[in-house]
Design a protein around this motif. Structure first.
Motif, mmCIF file in Angstrom:
data_model
loop_
_atom_site.group_PDB
_atom_site.id
_atom_site.type_symbol
_atom_site.label_atom_id
_atom_site.label_comp_id
_atom_site.label_asym_id
_atom_site.label_seq_id
_atom_site.Cartn_x
_atom_site.Cartn_y
_atom_site.Cartn_z
ATOM 1 N N ARG A 287 11.250 18.892 -5.690
ATOM 2 C CA ARG A 287 9.924 18.313 -5.502
ATOM 3 C C ARG A 287 9.767 17.002 -6.279
ATOM 4 O O ARG A 287 8.959 16.914 -7.208
ATOM 5 C CB ARG A 287 8.836 19.313 -5.889
ATOM 6 N N PRO A 288 10.515 15.981 -5.894
ATOM 7 C CA PRO A 288 10.401 14.693 -6.587
ATOM 8 C C PRO A 288 9.039 14.056 -6.333
ATOM 9 O O PRO A 288 8.378 14.357 -5.339
ATOM 10 C CB PRO A 288 11.509 13.861 -5.942
ATOM 11 N N ILE A 289 8.646 13.206 -7.238
ATOM 12 C CA ILE A 289 7.391 12.480 -7.070
ATOM 13 C C ILE A 289 7.630 11.355 -6.054
ATOM 14 O O ILE A 289 8.539 10.550 -6.215
ATOM 15 C CB ILE A 289 6.910 11.891 -8.416
ATOM 16 N N CYS A 290 6.814 11.341 -5.020
ATOM 17 C CA CYS A 290 6.930 10.341 -3.954
ATOM 18 C C CYS A 290 5.607 9.620 -3.786
ATOM 19 O O CYS A 290 4.542 10.223 -3.948
ATOM 20 C CB CYS A 290 7.291 11.016 -2.624
ATOM 21 N N LEU A 291 5.687 8.359 -3.459
ATOM 22 C CA LEU A 291 4.518 7.557 -3.123
ATOM 23 C C LEU A 291 4.833 6.725 -1.885
ATOM 24 O O LEU A 291 5.987 6.329 -1.691
ATOM 25 C CB LEU A 291 4.144 6.615 -4.271
ATOM 26 N N PRO A 292 3.819 6.421 -1.084
ATOM 27 C CA PRO A 292 4.062 5.567 0.086
ATOM 28 C C PRO A 292 4.349 4.130 -0.337
ATOM 29 O O PRO A 292 3.922 3.683 -1.409
ATOM 30 C CB PRO A 292 2.761 5.673 0.882
ATOM 31 N N ALA A 293 5.047 3.410 0.507
ATOM 32 C CA ALA A 293 5.450 2.032 0.210
ATOM 33 C C ALA A 293 4.264 1.115 -0.030
ATOM 34 O O ALA A 293 4.393 0.116 -0.742
ATOM 35 C CB ALA A 293 6.307 1.489 1.360
ATOM 36 N N ASP A 294 3.094 1.460 0.495
ATOM 37 C CA ASP A 294 1.927 0.605 0.278
ATOM 38 C C ASP A 294 1.117 0.978 -0.965
ATOM 39 O O ASP A 294 0.117 0.334 -1.276
ATOM 40 C CB ASP A 294 1.034 0.573 1.526
ATOM 41 N N ALA A 295 1.555 1.987 -1.714
ATOM 42 C CA ALA A 295 0.894 2.342 -2.977
ATOM 43 C C ALA A 295 1.143 1.233 -3.999
ATOM 44 O O ALA A 295 2.157 0.535 -3.941
ATOM 45 C CB ALA A 295 1.420 3.672 -3.509
ATOM 46 N N SER A 296 0.229 1.081 -4.927
ATOM 47 C CA SER A 296 0.345 0.000 -5.911
ATOM 48 C C SER A 296 1.348 0.336 -7.011
ATOM 49 O O SER A 296 1.615 1.501 -7.318
ATOM 50 C CB SER A 296 -1.012 -0.285 -6.549
ATOM 51 N N VAL A 297 1.860 -0.723 -7.600
ATOM 52 C CA VAL A 297 2.774 -0.591 -8.742
ATOM 53 C C VAL A 297 2.062 0.127 -9.885
ATOM 54 O O VAL A 297 2.650 0.986 -10.554
ATOM 55 C CB VAL A 297 3.286 -1.983 -9.178
ATOM 56 N N SER A 298 0.789 -0.187 -10.107
ATOM 57 C CA SER A 298 0.071 0.466 -11.201
ATOM 58 C C SER A 298 -0.057 1.970 -10.973
ATOM 59 O O SER A 298 0.032 2.756 -11.912
ATOM 60 C CB SER A 298 -1.300 -0.176 -11.430
ATOM 61 N N LYS A 299 -0.223 2.390 -9.722
ATOM 62 C CA LYS A 299 -0.288 3.829 -9.434
ATOM 63 C C LYS A 299 1.043 4.501 -9.789
ATOM 64 O O LYS A 299 1.067 5.577 -10.390
ATOM 65 C CB LYS A 299 -0.629 4.064 -7.968
ATOM 66 N N ALA A 300 2.147 3.865 -9.434
ATOM 67 C CA ALA A 300 3.465 4.415 -9.768
ATOM 68 C C ALA A 300 3.651 4.476 -11.282
ATOM 69 O O ALA A 300 4.157 5.469 -11.807
ATOM 70 C CB ALA A 300 4.566 3.572 -9.133
ATOM 71 N N ALA A 301 3.240 3.429 -11.984
ATOM 72 C CA ALA A 301 3.394 3.398 -13.446
ATOM 73 C C ALA A 301 2.585 4.520 -14.097
ATOM 74 O O ALA A 301 3.071 5.186 -15.016
ATOM 75 C CB ALA A 301 2.968 2.035 -13.983
ATOM 76 N N ARG A 302 1.371 4.749 -13.627
ATOM 77 C CA ARG A 302 0.550 5.833 -14.184
ATOM 78 C C ARG A 302 1.193 7.198 -13.920
ATOM 79 O O ARG A 302 1.224 8.058 -14.798
ATOM 80 C CB ARG A 302 -0.864 5.785 -13.611
#
Length: 139
Positions: free
Chosen positions: A12-27
């Motif tokens: 269950r890796p953490i995944c985000l869509p390509a249009d998600a922001s860099v700040s969301k990934a960093a958080r």
């Protein structure tokens, strides 16, 4: 019997869509104490972004972390493996391609990730790398 990727991967890796922001990934990386996020498009793996990618490709280039999409930063030339592959293959690929993380995909969908630390913990539990990889985050 040889060990399979499914036996050593982080499920269950953490995944985000390509249009998600860099700040969301960093958080997410901060909150989950992880160093990478798998990037998806239509639920299919399309890239990986690491904490280092954020520093080198966003912060160092003065990009706006709230408006820059992950798709603009992520590494898209991926080395991947399947859950049923031999775990020795992951080590060979990491060495050959000089990568520290390998996404695990099943029919194009991300189902896990294997890191250098995962392999060290599994193969050499008393090694210094295993001790570092198994230690709680210091942040």
């Amino acid at each position: 019997m040889k060990q399979k990727v499914r036996d050593v991967m982080t499920h269950r890796p953490i995944c985000l869509p390509a249009d998600a922001s860099v700040s969301k990934a960093a958080r997410l990386m901060r909150d989950q104490a992880i160093g990478d996020v798998l990037v998806t498009k239509d639920d299919r793996l399309c890239g990986v972004v690491t904490d280092r990618d954020i520093v080198v490709r966003a912060v160092a280039e003065a990009r706006d972390a709230d408006s820059t999409p992950l798709g603009a930063l992520c590494s898209s030339e991926l080395v991947t493996v399947r859950p049923d592959q031999n775990a020795d293959e992951v080590i060979r690929l990491m060495r050959e391609k000089a990568v520290r993380r390998v996404p695990v995909v099943d029919n194009g969908l991300p189902v896990g990730i294997v890191s250098l630390g995962d392999m060290a913990l599994e193969r050499e539990p008393s090694s210094p790398l295993s001790e570092i990889s198994g230690a709680p985050p210091n942040g």
